[in-house]
Design an enzyme around this catalytic site. Sequence first.
Site, PDB file in Angstrom:
ATOM      1  N   ALA A 294       8.310   4.670  -7.127  1.00  0.00           N
ATOM      2  CA  ALA A 294       8.769   3.803  -8.228  1.00  0.00           C
ATOM      3  C   ALA A 294       9.140   2.389  -7.778  1.00  0.00           C
ATOM      4  CB  ALA A 294       9.957   4.461  -8.929  1.00  0.00           C
TER       5      ALA A 294
ATOM      6  N   GLY B 102      -2.550   8.747  -8.261  1.00  0.00           N
ATOM      7  CA  GLY B 102      -3.370   7.562  -7.992  1.00  0.00           C
ATOM      8  C   GLY B 102      -3.403   7.197  -6.526  1.00  0.00           C
ATOM      9  N   THR B 103      -2.638   7.898  -5.711  1.00  0.00           N
ATOM     10  CA  THR B 103      -2.574   7.616  -4.271  1.00  0.00           C
ATOM     11  C   THR B 103      -3.957   7.802  -3.645  1.00  0.00           C
ATOM     12  OG1 THR B 103      -0.292   8.309  -4.289  1.00  0.00           O
ATOM     13  CG2 THR B 103      -1.381   8.322  -2.144  1.00  0.00           C
TER      14      THR B 103
ATOM     15  N   ASN C  46      -9.029   5.291  -8.501  1.00  0.00           N
ATOM     16  CA  ASN C  46      -8.930   4.050  -9.272  1.00  0.00           C
ATOM     17  C   ASN C  46      -8.817   4.381 -10.756  1.00  0.00           C
ATOM     18  OD1 ASN C  46      -9.347   1.427 -10.417  1.00  0.00           O
ATOM     19  ND2 ASN C  46     -10.075   0.834  -8.386  1.00  0.00           N
ATOM     20  N   PHE C  47      -7.710   3.967 -11.367  1.00  0.00           N
ATOM     21  CA  PHE C  47      -7.473   4.280 -12.779  1.00  0.00           C
ATOM     22  C   PHE C  47      -7.934   3.159 -13.701  1.00  0.00           C
ATOM     23  CE2 PHE C  47      -4.905   7.765 -11.189  1.00  0.00           C
ATOM     24  CZ  PHE C  47      -5.146   8.737 -12.144  1.00  0.00           C
TER      25      PHE C  47
ATOM     26  N   HIS D 299      -8.842  -6.425  -0.366  1.00  0.00           N
ATOM     27  CA  HIS D 299      -7.501  -6.104  -0.861  1.00  0.00           C
ATOM     28  C   HIS D 299      -6.448  -6.962  -0.163  1.00  0.00           C
ATOM     29  CE1 HIS D 299      -9.447  -2.486  -2.510  1.00  0.00           C
ATOM     30  NE2 HIS D 299      -8.431  -2.477  -3.363  1.00  0.00           N
TER      31      HIS D 299
ATOM     32  N   LYS E   7      -2.115  -3.466   2.139  1.00  0.00           N
ATOM     33  CA  LYS E   7      -2.778  -2.169   1.912  1.00  0.00           C
ATOM     34  C   LYS E   7      -2.867  -1.384   3.209  1.00  0.00           C
ATOM     35  CE  LYS E   7      -6.760   0.053  -0.246  1.00  0.00           C
ATOM     36  NZ  LYS E   7      -5.946   1.117  -0.846  1.00  0.00           N
TER      37      LYS E   7
ATOM     38  N   GLY F 213     -10.186   3.768  -1.344  1.00  0.00           N
ATOM     39  CA  GLY F 213     -10.685   5.004  -1.970  1.00  0.00           C
ATOM     40  C   GLY F 213     -11.811   4.704  -2.943  1.00  0.00           C
TER      41      GLY F 213
HETATM   42  P1  NAP Z   1       3.436   0.521  -1.807  1.00  0.00           P
HETATM   43  O1  NAP Z   1       3.787  -0.794  -2.436  1.00  0.00           O
HETATM   44  O2  NAP Z   1       3.603   0.692  -0.326  1.00  0.00           O
HETATM   45  O3  NAP Z   1       4.272   1.649  -2.591  1.00  0.00           O
HETATM   46  C1  NAP Z   1       4.404   2.977  -2.193  1.00  0.00           C
HETATM   47  C2  NAP Z   1       5.858   3.378  -2.394  1.00  0.00           C
HETATM   48  O4  NAP Z   1       5.975   4.791  -2.219  1.00  0.00           O
HETATM   49  C3  NAP Z   1       6.803   2.701  -1.375  1.00  0.00           C
HETATM   50  O5  NAP Z   1       7.925   2.156  -2.050  1.00  0.00           O
HETATM   51  C4  NAP Z   1       7.175   3.872  -0.479  1.00  0.00           C
HETATM   52  O6  NAP Z   1       8.441   3.713   0.140  1.00  0.00           O
HETATM   53  C5  NAP Z   1       7.181   5.008  -1.481  1.00  0.00           C
HETATM   54  N1  NAP Z   1       7.198   6.356  -0.902  1.00  0.00           N
HETATM   55  C6  NAP Z   1       6.910   6.739   0.375  1.00  0.00           C
HETATM   56  N2  NAP Z   1       7.072   8.090   0.492  1.00  0.00           N
HETATM   57  C7  NAP Z   1       7.490   8.539  -0.719  1.00  0.00           C
HETATM   58  C8  NAP Z   1       7.817   9.827  -1.222  1.00  0.00           C
HETATM   59  N3  NAP Z   1       7.768  10.928  -0.446  1.00  0.00           N
HETATM   60  N4  NAP Z   1       8.173   9.951  -2.527  1.00  0.00           N
HETATM   61  C9  NAP Z   1       8.254   8.858  -3.320  1.00  0.00           C
HETATM   62  N5  NAP Z   1       7.960   7.599  -2.888  1.00  0.00           N
HETATM   63  C10 NAP Z   1       7.567   7.444  -1.613  1.00  0.00           C
HETATM   64  O7  NAP Z   1       1.915   0.885  -2.115  1.00  0.00           O
HETATM   65  P2  NAP Z   1       1.059   0.512  -3.421  1.00  0.00           P
HETATM   66  O8  NAP Z   1       0.315  -0.748  -3.196  1.00  0.00           O
HETATM   67  O9  NAP Z   1       1.922   0.660  -4.648  1.00  0.00           O
HETATM   68  O10 NAP Z   1      -0.019   1.686  -3.371  1.00  0.00           O
HETATM   69  C11 NAP Z   1       0.369   3.043  -3.437  1.00  0.00           C
HETATM   70  C12 NAP Z   1      -0.871   3.939  -3.406  1.00  0.00           C
HETATM   71  O11 NAP Z   1      -1.620   3.745  -4.613  1.00  0.00           O
HETATM   72  C13 NAP Z   1      -1.838   3.601  -2.260  1.00  0.00           C
HETATM   73  O12 NAP Z   1      -2.409   4.797  -1.783  1.00  0.00           O
HETATM   74  C14 NAP Z   1      -2.897   2.734  -2.936  1.00  0.00           C
HETATM   75  O13 NAP Z   1      -4.148   2.740  -2.285  1.00  0.00           O
HETATM   76  C15 NAP Z   1      -2.973   3.425  -4.276  1.00  0.00           C
HETATM   77  N6  NAP Z   1      -3.532   2.642  -5.390  1.00  0.00           N
HETATM   78  C16 NAP Z   1      -4.242   3.354  -6.290  1.00  0.00           C
HETATM   79  C17 NAP Z   1      -4.729   2.744  -7.426  1.00  0.00           C
HETATM   80  C18 NAP Z   1      -5.435   3.588  -8.446  1.00  0.00           C
HETATM   81  O14 NAP Z   1      -5.820   3.065  -9.517  1.00  0.00           O
HETATM   82  N7  NAP Z   1      -5.611   4.884  -8.203  1.00  0.00           N
HETATM   83  C19 NAP Z   1      -4.510   1.371  -7.625  1.00  0.00           C
HETATM   84  C20 NAP Z   1      -3.782   0.664  -6.672  1.00  0.00           C
HETATM   85  C21 NAP Z   1      -3.272   1.312  -5.556  1.00  0.00           C
HETATM   86  P3  NAP Z   1       8.490   3.140   1.673  1.00  0.00           P
HETATM   87  O15 NAP Z   1       7.832   1.790   1.598  1.00  0.00           O
HETATM   88  O16 NAP Z   1       9.954   3.113   1.966  1.00  0.00           O
HETATM   89  O17 NAP Z   1       7.706   4.113   2.499  1.00  0.00           O
END
Ligand code: NAP
Length: 268
Positions: free
Chosen positions: A10, A93-94, A120-121, A152, A156, A162
């Site tokens: 979040a 979405g991870t 990718n959503f 990106h 990232k 993905g």
């Molecule tokens: P981000 O800014 O690093 O956010 C991830 C968050 O998750 C961080 O605040 C992290 O905390 C936290 N986290 C770590 N372990 C956790 C746990 N066990 N439970 C709950 N939260 C936890 O990364 P982002 O850019 O938002 O991207 C997140 C993921 O989404 C990536 O895999 C990315 O490739 C993917 N993504 C997918 C889409 C889609 O459409 N599917 C689009 C964009 C991104 P810490 O920093 O303290 O570890």
Amino acid sequence: MAIKIAVAGAKGRMGGQVVKSILEDDNMELITGFDPSGVGEEIAPGIKISSPDEMDKVLKEVKPDVFVDFTNATAAVENVKVASRNKVKLVVGTTGFSEEQLEEMENAIKNHVPAIISPNFSIGVNIFWKLIAEAARHLQAYQYHVEIIEMHHSHKKDAPSGTAVKAAEIISNRLTKGEKKFVYGRHGITGERTDEEIGIHAVRAGDIVGDHTVLYAGIGERLEITHRAHSREAFAQGVIKAIEWIKGKDEARIYSMDEMMRELEHGG
Ligand code: NAP
């Protein structure tokens, strides 16, 4: 009645955007958020961030309808297990999962909860995947070379994206029933390019939200199909649709964005 949602990650870039979109939607209610960063912080009036260590206990207390995960691959596998055990429907979405991690998630989900998982959503990217398959279908008779370039932001954590991996798999299946060889970047004396290669290149720079290009090059010409995300709202809007859609599903299995979009497009 509003859909009750928990968001993991979040405080992150994507999780934060999803939280914002949920709060703007009258049909949705954010009931909890998980993130190791900022435990105890308010993300919405009366909604505090909980530690992922407390997930099982919190889910039992607040009983969400849908659990959304935008964290990292290792965390997401554990989160999916906890949410599935608690019978909470999933939107994941991870990205960056290994084959083993994908299998672990599938085992946790199968026969337990309905889940939608997509690298990718964005609606545009899901249409991009269809267009690149169609172009590959036409070009397979002519030996065009395929290269995939993704760009990106500098934060990232996984590469290639993905979305790029899925693009490579789609084209490989379309062209050669999976026999294409993926070449990740090129360096040094690489020798002549072979027809079997699909080159995949990851650029990391500044605050680029997400660009993907598939390039098909022949003699004297090239065709490029590109998707560019302007903001994370593109992904969050797809997540909102996925939350509504998965809430209405009962069969405990993994669904795809493709299935969702087919239903929405045909009014099913
Ligand atoms: P981000 O800014 O690093 O956010 C991830 C968050 O998750 C961080 O605040 C992290 O905390 C936290 N986290 C770590 N372990 C956790 C746990 N066990 N439970 C709950 N939260 C936890 O990364 P982002 O850019 O938002 O991207 C997140 C993921 O989404 C990536 O895999 C990315 O490739 C993917 N993504 C997918 C889409 C889609 O459409 N599917 C689009 C964009 C991104 P810490 O920093 O303290 O570890």
